[in-house]
Design a protein around this motif. Sequence first.
Motif: not given
Length: 263
Positions: A156, A159, A169, A191, A194, A199, A201
């Motif tokens: 975490q 992230a 990320f 996920s 994040a 983030a 991702m």
Amino acid sequence: VLGRESAPNGLGGYNDGPDDTEFWAAKKGALGGVASALRGCLGDARAEETWDSPEGSAFLGWYSGALVQHGRDVLRSARDVFGPKMRLAAKVSGIHWLRGHPSRAAEATAGYCGDYLQNVCEMLAETGTVLDFTCFEMRDALQSWFADSRPQELVQSAALASTRCGIEFAGENALYCWNDEGSVETIEEQSEFAVAGGADMVGLTALRLEPALVAEGSPLRKSLERFIANMKDLKSRKGSRSRAERLGIWSKRVWNAYKSRNY
């Protein structure tokens, strides 16, 4: 380096815990429980040069800076070779053991000192490089008590650092986990955390795949297919498991948490 000819004394060896050494030991009262009581009886006999002394901090700052500079040099060379359009990613190891200890000795001995995730992400931003982080499947409560391990908190933090620095990320699992639905769900949870935190991702690497995961009719394949669907739509994933599956995940986590604290 820094006007000295060698590393600090009292760093310990491969089989030492941080509180077995002079350099990494926590201050009296910082540990709590039995360890703190024992140190209180013996006094705070730490060496003058420790991880949090001015000299020790200066050494660790230099050590961490050298690691970041090495990464910068490598990525600049890679960007020169592959050009501006190629997506580059840097795998950053998730050293989560001893993260609960004040010194964070395991991370520090690898050059991960201070707010290193922020420093690394700022360096990655210079070349537009993706932060690829690991141990997405691990939970803090399921790690052995003596390891002071914090994998969830570490993922975490990574992230959040990527978000602050405006870089992409990505994640991956560290160990084989595809036969454990609780670990698979943890990857989804990390996920989701994040993405909810801002983030960007862009992917997840599913490490340690095996033939059983893709064989026709395999229950593991069905689990993997569900995982892929959940990763594509994290907001809708919570209804993808039956009540019996959720109960099984919960009971196994409770039992494993009990074992990690008592064995």
